[in-house]
Scaffold this active site. Structure first.
Site, mmCIF file in Angstrom:
data_model
loop_
_atom_site.group_PDB
_atom_site.id
_atom_site.type_symbol
_atom_site.label_atom_id
_atom_site.label_comp_id
_atom_site.label_asym_id
_atom_site.label_seq_id
_atom_site.Cartn_x
_atom_site.Cartn_y
_atom_site.Cartn_z
ATOM 1 N N ARG A 169 12.689 12.775 -18.934
ATOM 2 C CA ARG A 169 13.436 13.951 -19.420
ATOM 3 C C ARG A 169 14.750 13.563 -20.072
ATOM 4 O O ARG A 169 15.251 14.253 -20.945
ATOM 5 C CB ARG A 169 13.767 14.893 -18.248
ATOM 6 C CG ARG A 169 12.579 15.634 -17.688
ATOM 7 C CD ARG A 169 13.096 16.788 -16.841
ATOM 8 N NE ARG A 169 12.105 17.326 -15.934
ATOM 9 C CZ ARG A 169 11.206 18.258 -16.252
ATOM 10 N NH1 ARG A 169 11.173 18.740 -17.476
ATOM 11 N NH2 ARG A 169 10.364 18.707 -15.354
ATOM 12 N N GLY A 211 12.604 21.939 -18.243
ATOM 13 C CA GLY A 211 12.526 21.399 -19.600
ATOM 14 C C GLY A 211 13.520 21.961 -20.601
ATOM 15 O O GLY A 211 13.954 21.266 -21.506
ATOM 16 N N GLU A 257 13.069 28.057 -24.288
ATOM 17 C CA GLU A 257 12.039 27.131 -23.803
ATOM 18 C C GLU A 257 12.135 25.796 -24.509
ATOM 19 O O GLU A 257 12.577 25.716 -25.654
ATOM 20 C CB GLU A 257 10.653 27.726 -24.096
ATOM 21 C CG GLU A 257 9.994 28.398 -22.913
ATOM 22 C CD GLU A 257 9.476 27.412 -21.863
ATOM 23 O OE1 GLU A 257 9.983 26.275 -21.766
ATOM 24 O OE2 GLU A 257 8.547 27.798 -21.148
ATOM 25 N N ASP A 258 11.665 24.761 -23.861
ATOM 26 C CA ASP A 258 11.571 23.451 -24.503
ATOM 27 C C ASP A 258 10.396 23.417 -25.471
ATOM 28 O O ASP A 258 10.502 22.984 -26.607
ATOM 29 C CB ASP A 258 11.423 22.328 -23.465
ATOM 30 C CG ASP A 258 10.344 22.599 -22.410
ATOM 31 O OD1 ASP A 258 9.727 23.686 -22.422
ATOM 32 O OD2 ASP A 258 10.126 21.718 -21.563
ATOM 33 N N ASP A 261 3.174 25.749 -25.530
ATOM 34 C CA ASP A 261 1.891 25.057 -25.655
ATOM 35 C C ASP A 261 0.811 26.147 -25.702
ATOM 36 O O ASP A 261 0.660 26.828 -26.718
ATOM 37 C CB ASP A 261 1.772 24.106 -24.456
ATOM 38 C CG ASP A 261 0.559 23.205 -24.499
ATOM 39 O OD1 ASP A 261 -0.288 23.373 -25.385
ATOM 40 O OD2 ASP A 261 0.436 22.329 -23.640
ATOM 41 N N LYS A 263 3.483 23.932 -30.127
ATOM 42 C CA LYS A 263 2.173 23.390 -30.487
ATOM 43 C C LYS A 263 1.368 24.569 -31.035
ATOM 44 O O LYS A 263 0.634 25.229 -30.302
ATOM 45 C CB LYS A 263 1.483 22.800 -29.255
ATOM 46 C CG LYS A 263 2.204 21.603 -28.653
ATOM 47 C CD LYS A 263 1.450 21.062 -27.454
ATOM 48 C CE LYS A 263 2.241 19.962 -26.765
ATOM 49 N NZ LYS A 263 1.633 19.546 -25.482
ATOM 50 N N PHE A 320 0.589 15.220 -26.173
ATOM 51 C CA PHE A 320 1.532 15.246 -25.076
ATOM 52 C C PHE A 320 2.841 14.555 -25.470
ATOM 53 O O PHE A 320 2.847 13.442 -25.973
ATOM 54 C CB PHE A 320 0.950 14.570 -23.828
ATOM 55 C CG PHE A 320 1.806 14.820 -22.621
ATOM 56 C CD1 PHE A 320 1.771 16.056 -21.987
ATOM 57 C CD2 PHE A 320 2.680 13.858 -22.146
ATOM 58 C CE1 PHE A 320 2.590 16.325 -20.905
ATOM 59 C CE2 PHE A 320 3.506 14.119 -21.063
ATOM 60 C CZ PHE A 320 3.454 15.353 -20.438
ATOM 61 N N ASP A 326 9.087 16.130 -19.622
ATOM 62 C CA ASP A 326 8.779 15.014 -18.727
ATOM 63 C C ASP A 326 7.308 14.670 -18.693
ATOM 64 O O ASP A 326 6.436 15.478 -19.018
ATOM 65 C CB ASP A 326 9.215 15.354 -17.302
ATOM 66 C CG ASP A 326 8.272 16.374 -16.645
ATOM 67 O OD1 ASP A 326 8.057 17.444 -17.239
ATOM 68 O OD2 ASP A 326 7.744 16.083 -15.562
HETATM 69 P P1 IMP Z 1 2.138 26.473 -21.687
HETATM 70 O O1 IMP Z 1 2.250 27.363 -20.498
HETATM 71 O O2 IMP Z 1 0.769 25.892 -21.844
HETATM 72 O O3 IMP Z 1 2.624 27.117 -22.967
HETATM 73 O O4 IMP Z 1 3.047 25.219 -21.421
HETATM 74 C C1 IMP Z 1 4.412 25.348 -21.498
HETATM 75 C C2 IMP Z 1 5.168 24.486 -20.524
HETATM 76 O O5 IMP Z 1 4.466 23.293 -20.193
HETATM 77 C C3 IMP Z 1 6.446 24.070 -21.186
HETATM 78 O O6 IMP Z 1 7.478 24.917 -20.792
HETATM 79 C C4 IMP Z 1 6.636 22.655 -20.735
HETATM 80 O O7 IMP Z 1 7.460 22.641 -19.607
HETATM 81 C C5 IMP Z 1 5.266 22.159 -20.380
HETATM 82 N N1 IMP Z 1 4.687 21.356 -21.488
HETATM 83 C C6 IMP Z 1 3.856 21.773 -22.473
HETATM 84 N N2 IMP Z 1 3.530 20.783 -23.303
HETATM 85 C C7 IMP Z 1 4.182 19.686 -22.847
HETATM 86 C C8 IMP Z 1 4.253 18.328 -23.303
HETATM 87 O O8 IMP Z 1 3.664 17.915 -24.314
HETATM 88 N N3 IMP Z 1 5.040 17.502 -22.567
HETATM 89 C C9 IMP Z 1 5.711 17.910 -21.457
HETATM 90 N N4 IMP Z 1 5.688 19.162 -21.009
HETATM 91 C C10 IMP Z 1 4.926 20.053 -21.694
HETATM 92 MG MG MG Z 2 9.176 24.365 -19.975
#
Ligand code: IMP
Ligand code: MG
Length: 182
Positions: A168, A48, A102-103, A106, A134, A155, A162
């Protein structure tokens, strides 16, 4: 604004390419100020973070280098909670200022796992830059030093993000319609 369809789900545009560009510029100028002459190494989180990393690094004015780490925790539109990744480098980050790119942040599970793993190879300092965050969903304590745009807990897809391997390549960012939860 135009809606798009991915895997039979409808998505609407919420962040335009222009807004993304401005956010990338804001992050770059902060990093340029903070890390001037610090010779940072950027660790871009794949898949991402590829678009953000590519656009961001072109705006970095101080001497720097970059590495990649591949991480994944999502399956479809749900996080699996388990982060799998491969740190394919060590020497290049030792005693260096590292910026994880990071993209999106979350829940924070991914960034926490990468942060902990990176710490083991003894960098001088670790900073985190994420295009999107987020804020309501974030559950961890690791400071996110550079955030491009704060986004709602929905989302998203596009500009590196993606939905099950699709979308993507989209240049704008879209959100799934009829879903306020992922
Ligand atoms: P976390 O581990 O819950 O913080 O999620 C982070 C990773 O999940 C990011 O690096 C993204 O690759 C993916 N991700 C989180 N939210 C989204 C979303 O809304 N769309 C797509 N990928 C996401
Ligand atoms: Mg990511």
């Amino acid at each position: 604004m135009e809606d798009i369809k991915i895997n039979k789900k409808r998505f609407e545009r919420i962040i335009s390419r222009t807004e993304i560009t401005m956010a990338v510029e804001r992050v770059a100028s902060k990093i340029n100020k903070d890390l001037k002459k610090k010779n940072p190494v950027f660790v871009v989180v794949l898949n991402g973070g590829f678009f953000f990393g590519s656009d961001l690094l072109k705006l970095i004015k101080t001497d720097c280098s970059y590495e990649f780490v591949k991480a994944s925790s999502y399956k479809g539109a749900k996080t699996t909670g388990k982060v799998k990744f491969d740190l394919g480098f060590t020497e290049s980050v030792k005693d260096r200022v590292v910026v994880i790119v990071e993209d999106i942040i979350d829940t924070g599970t991914t960034i926490e796992a990468i942060f902990k793993e990176l710490k083991k190879v003894k960098p001088k300092q670790i900073k985190v830059a994420s295009l999107l965050m987020k804020t309501e969903a974030y559950k961890k304590d690791i400071p996110i030093d550079y955030v491009g745009i704060k986004v709602p807990n929905r989302f998203l897809v596009g500009y590196g993000l993606d939905y099950d391997g699709h979308g993507r390549n989209l240049q704008h960012i879209y959100t799934m319609i009829n879903s306020n939860k992922r």
